[in-house]
Motif scaffolding. Structure first.
Motif, mmCIF file in Angstrom:
data_model
loop_
_atom_site.group_PDB
_atom_site.id
_atom_site.type_symbol
_atom_site.label_atom_id
_atom_site.label_comp_id
_atom_site.label_asym_id
_atom_site.label_seq_id
_atom_site.Cartn_x
_atom_site.Cartn_y
_atom_site.Cartn_z
ATOM 1 N N THR A 147 5.354 -0.335 4.111
ATOM 2 C CA THR A 147 5.486 -0.677 3.176
ATOM 3 C C THR A 147 3.661 -1.456 2.522
ATOM 4 O OG1 THR A 147 7.427 -1.542 2.677
ATOM 5 C CG2 THR A 147 6.614 -3.019 1.205
ATOM 6 N N ILE A 148 3.372 -1.137 1.548
ATOM 7 C CA ILE A 148 1.938 -0.999 0.644
ATOM 8 C C ILE A 148 2.177 -2.047 -0.419
ATOM 9 C CG2 ILE A 148 0.109 -0.455 0.259
ATOM 10 C CD1 ILE A 148 0.259 2.089 1.195
ATOM 11 N N GLU A 149 1.500 -3.325 -0.080
ATOM 12 C CA GLU A 149 2.088 -3.742 -1.520
ATOM 13 C C GLU A 149 0.340 -4.558 -1.535
ATOM 14 O OE1 GLU A 149 2.688 -8.071 -2.341
ATOM 15 O OE2 GLU A 149 4.117 -7.100 -0.782
ATOM 16 N N PHE A 150 0.021 -3.837 -3.558
ATOM 17 C CA PHE A 150 -1.530 -3.826 -3.771
ATOM 18 C C PHE A 150 -1.199 -5.307 -5.180
ATOM 19 C CE2 PHE A 150 0.278 -0.738 -6.934
ATOM 20 C CZ PHE A 150 0.225 -1.807 -7.416
ATOM 21 N N GLY A 151 -2.786 -6.147 -4.911
ATOM 22 C CA GLY A 151 -2.750 -7.048 -5.493
ATOM 23 C C GLY A 151 -4.255 -7.242 -6.296
ATOM 24 N N HIS A 152 -3.733 -7.889 -7.879
ATOM 25 C CA HIS A 152 -4.760 -7.860 -8.419
ATOM 26 C C HIS A 152 -4.695 -9.028 -9.329
ATOM 27 C CE1 HIS A 152 -8.977 -7.909 -10.695
ATOM 28 N NE2 HIS A 152 -9.710 -7.657 -9.623
ATOM 29 N N PRO A 153 -5.452 -10.470 -9.495
ATOM 30 C CA PRO A 153 -5.561 -11.647 -10.242
ATOM 31 C C PRO A 153 -5.150 -11.005 -11.809
ATOM 32 C CG PRO A 153 -7.306 -11.895 -8.820
ATOM 33 C CD PRO A 153 -7.259 -11.119 -8.684
ATOM 34 N N ALA A 154 -6.016 -10.001 -11.780
ATOM 35 C CA ALA A 154 -5.776 -8.999 -13.149
ATOM 36 C C ALA A 154 -4.853 -8.199 -13.766
ATOM 37 C CB ALA A 154 -7.020 -8.925 -14.350
ATOM 38 N N SER A 155 -3.438 -8.898 -13.421
ATOM 39 C CA SER A 155 -2.621 -8.389 -13.692
ATOM 40 C C SER A 155 -2.453 -6.633 -12.617
ATOM 41 C CB SER A 155 -1.674 -7.177 -14.736
ATOM 42 O OG SER A 155 -1.519 -8.672 -16.323
ATOM 43 N N ASN A 156 -2.717 -6.849 -11.328
ATOM 44 C CA ASN A 156 -2.907 -5.701 -10.728
ATOM 45 C C ASN A 156 -3.570 -4.753 -11.383
ATOM 46 O OD1 ASN A 156 -1.296 -7.247 -8.407
ATOM 47 N ND2 ASN A 156 0.935 -6.744 -9.023
ATOM 48 N N SER A 157 -4.467 -5.131 -11.667
ATOM 49 C CA SER A 157 -4.949 -3.568 -12.047
ATOM 50 C C SER A 157 -5.717 -2.927 -9.997
ATOM 51 C CB SER A 157 -5.759 -4.068 -13.225
ATOM 52 O OG SER A 157 -7.512 -4.982 -12.965
ATOM 53 N N PHE A 158 -7.016 -2.035 -11.249
ATOM 54 C CA PHE A 158 -7.505 -1.441 -9.566
ATOM 55 C C PHE A 158 -9.203 -1.183 -9.813
ATOM 56 C CE2 PHE A 158 -3.491 -0.302 -8.293
ATOM 57 C CZ PHE A 158 -3.313 -0.134 -6.740
ATOM 58 N N VAL A 159 -9.983 -1.684 -9.302
ATOM 59 C CA VAL A 159 -11.343 -1.759 -9.533
ATOM 60 C C VAL A 159 -11.243 -0.636 -8.487
ATOM 61 C CG1 VAL A 159 -11.855 -4.427 -9.857
ATOM 62 C CG2 VAL A 159 -10.860 -3.345 -7.236
ATOM 63 N N SER A 160 -12.266 -0.322 -8.087
ATOM 64 C CA SER A 160 -12.813 1.374 -7.586
ATOM 65 C C SER A 160 -12.242 0.582 -6.294
ATOM 66 C CB SER A 160 -14.413 1.546 -7.856
ATOM 67 O OG SER A 160 -13.973 2.004 -9.242
ATOM 68 N N GLU A 161 -12.873 -0.479 -5.863
ATOM 69 C CA GLU A 161 -12.699 -0.621 -3.775
ATOM 70 C C GLU A 161 -11.675 -0.561 -3.663
ATOM 71 O OE1 GLU A 161 -13.604 -3.463 -0.875
ATOM 72 O OE2 GLU A 161 -14.784 -3.784 -2.502
ATOM 73 N N LEU A 162 -10.068 -0.847 -4.924
ATOM 74 C CA LEU A 162 -9.030 -1.279 -3.979
ATOM 75 C C LEU A 162 -8.777 0.491 -4.148
ATOM 76 C CD1 LEU A 162 -7.160 -2.967 -3.815
ATOM 77 C CD2 LEU A 162 -6.527 -4.118 -5.556
ATOM 78 N N LEU A 163 -8.846 1.288 -5.490
ATOM 79 C CA LEU A 163 -8.518 2.525 -4.922
ATOM 80 C C LEU A 163 -8.541 3.429 -4.252
ATOM 81 C CD1 LEU A 163 -8.707 3.111 -9.231
ATOM 82 C CD2 LEU A 163 -6.774 2.843 -8.069
ATOM 83 N N GLU A 164 -10.150 2.727 -3.165
ATOM 84 C CA GLU A 164 -10.183 3.481 -2.242
ATOM 85 C C GLU A 164 -9.735 2.949 -1.301
ATOM 86 O OE1 GLU A 164 -14.507 3.749 -0.344
ATOM 87 O OE2 GLU A 164 -14.259 3.812 -2.385
ATOM 88 N N ARG A 165 -9.135 1.710 -1.044
ATOM 89 C CA ARG A 165 -8.710 1.161 0.226
ATOM 90 C C ARG A 165 -7.350 1.778 0.054
ATOM 91 N NH1 ARG A 165 -8.900 -4.765 0.168
ATOM 92 N NH2 ARG A 165 -7.712 -4.853 1.435
ATOM 93 N N LEU A 166 -6.539 1.969 -1.579
ATOM 94 C CA LEU A 166 -5.110 2.697 -1.146
ATOM 95 C C LEU A 166 -5.018 4.264 -0.722
ATOM 96 C CD1 LEU A 166 -2.712 2.504 -1.991
ATOM 97 C CD2 LEU A 166 -2.652 2.401 -4.060
ATOM 98 N N THR A 167 -5.996 5.127 -1.458
ATOM 99 C CA THR A 167 -5.707 6.423 -0.789
ATOM 100 C C THR A 167 -6.539 6.487 0.457
ATOM 101 O OG1 THR A 167 -7.255 6.906 -2.843
ATOM 102 C CG2 THR A 167 -7.668 8.301 -1.172
ATOM 103 N N LYS A 168 -7.182 5.426 1.618
ATOM 104 C CA LYS A 168 -7.778 5.963 2.738
ATOM 105 C C LYS A 168 -5.751 5.213 3.530
ATOM 106 C CE LYS A 168 -12.511 5.187 3.305
ATOM 107 N NZ LYS A 168 -13.054 4.277 3.236
ATOM 108 N N GLU A 169 -5.040 4.159 2.836
ATOM 109 C CA GLU A 169 -4.105 3.478 3.485
ATOM 110 C C GLU A 169 -3.122 5.000 3.305
ATOM 111 O OE1 GLU A 169 -1.919 1.082 5.554
ATOM 112 O OE2 GLU A 169 -3.872 1.280 4.742
ATOM 113 N N PHE A 170 -2.793 6.134 2.262
ATOM 114 C CA PHE A 170 -1.516 6.877 2.109
ATOM 115 C C PHE A 170 -2.136 8.068 3.648
ATOM 116 C CE2 PHE A 170 -0.805 5.272 -2.358
ATOM 117 C CZ PHE A 170 0.615 4.865 -1.772
ATOM 118 N N GLU A 171 -3.544 8.481 3.751
ATOM 119 C CA GLU A 171 -3.959 9.323 4.089
ATOM 120 C C GLU A 171 -3.660 9.069 5.622
ATOM 121 O OE1 GLU A 171 -7.293 11.074 1.520
ATOM 122 O OE2 GLU A 171 -8.386 9.213 2.735
#
Length: 255
Positions: free
Chosen positions: A20-44
Motif C-alpha cells: 500500500t503506497i500512501e502519498f500526501g501533501h498539505p495542498a490537497s494532496n498535490s504533487f511537487v516534482s520531488e514527490l512525483l519522482e519518489r512515487l515513480t521510484k517506488e513503483f519501479e
C-alpha cells in the motif's frame, strides 16, 4: 508526523503480498516534482519485489484524492528545460505504473483534478466514493492535459477525454466516471469502500502472482510507445506554460 511538509510524504506498507503506497501533501494532496519522482521510484522498486502481488495507491486524509501538480512550481517555470522537467513528473509516474509488473488498485476517496485524474486512469482497477468528482482544469489556465491524455483516453475513450478537457471548470461526478470506465466501483462512504477494497485485494493477492503479472501485461498492450510519447507531450506542455497567454492566466489565477 510534521504538518509542514513542502515536499509532501510517501509511505509504503507491505502486508499479505499487498503493498500500500500512501502519498500526501498539505495542498490537497498535490504533487511537487520531488514527490512525483519518489512515487515513480517506488513503483519501479515494487515491480521487482517478489513479496508483492498487488499494489494499492491511496492518498492521505478523507478529502481530496489529488489536486494534480503543484501550482507554485507551475508558476515558477522560467524556461523550456524547467517546463519539460515539470511536466515529465506525471509522464514518468504514468510510465512506471504502465510498466509495473503488478496490478495497481486505486483508492479514490475524494475530488481529483488534472494529473490526479491521470493517476486514477493509470490504475488497473479503481475503488471510489460518491465524493470522488473529477475535473481536467488545464485549459482554463492556458495549458492542456497533454501528458495524461493517453491514460485518460485509454479508460474513458476519446469522447470522455473531450467532455473533460473542453469543459475545464465543470466537475463530473463519480457515477459519470464509473459509467465511462474510469472507476470500477463507487461506494456511499469511505468506510464502505475500504471494507470492500480490503476484501477484494486480499482475495486478489491470494491468486497466482504470475497470472496477475501476465494479465497486467495484456491490459497495457499497445502502449509501448508511451515512453517517448509522454515525454514529447511534457515538452509541448512546457512550451504552453511559457506562452504569454498562460503567464497572464496564471498570474490572474494566483491573485
Amino acid at each position: 508526523m510534521s504538518t509542514i511538509r513542502p515536499n509532501g510524504s510517501l509511505y509504503t506498507k507491505i502486508e499479505n503480498s499487498i503493498a500500500t503506497i500512501e502519498f500526501g501533501h498539505p495542498a490537497s494532496n498535490s504533487f511537487v516534482s520531488e514527490l512525483l519522482e519518489r512515487l515513480t521510484k517506488e513503483f519501479e522498486k515494487l515491480s521487482s519485489n517478489d513479496e508483492v502481488s498487488i499494489i494499492v495507491l491511496k492518498s492521505e486524509g478523507d478529502r481530496a484524492f489529488c489536486a494534480g501538480a503543484s501550482f507554485d512550481e507551475l508558476v515558477a517555470i522560467s524556461n523550456l528545460e524547467e517546463g519539460k522537467a515539470f511536466f515529465s513528473g506525471f509522464a514518468n509516474v504514468i510510465n512506471a505504473m504502465r510498466t509495473c509488473g503488478k496490478p495497481i488498485i486505486g483508492r479514490i476517496q475524494g475530488k481529483t483534478v488534472g494529473g490526479g485524474v491521470g493517476l486514477a486512469a493509470a490504475c488497473d482497477y479503481t475503488f471510489a466514493t460518491e465524493a470522488a468528482s473529477i475535473k481536467l482544469s488545464e485549459i482554463s489556465i492556458g495549458i492542456a492535459p497533454l501528458v495524461i491524455a493517453p491514460a485518460v483516453e485509454r479508460k474513458l475513450g476519446k469522447s470522455g477525454l473531450t467532455e473533460l478537457s473542453l469543459a475545464p471548470t465543470e466537475w463530473k461526478n463519480a457515477y459519470w466516471a464509473k459509467e465511462k470506465g474510469l472507476f470500477s466501483k463507487v461506494y456511499d462512504s469511505i468506510a464502505e469502500m475500504d471494507k470492500e477494497l480490503d476484501f477484494h485485494t486480499q482475495k486478489l493477492a491470494s491468486y497466482n502472482p504470475e497470472a496477475l503479472g501476465k494479465m497486467k501485461q495484456i491490459l497495457w498492450e499497445g502502449t509501448g510507445h508511451w515512453g517517448d510519447l509522454l515525454l514529447e507531450r511534457a515538452e509541448a506542455s512546457g512550451k504552453l506554460a511559457l506562452s504569454e497567454f498562460t503567464r497572464n492566466a496564471l498570474s490572474k489565477f494566483k491573485k
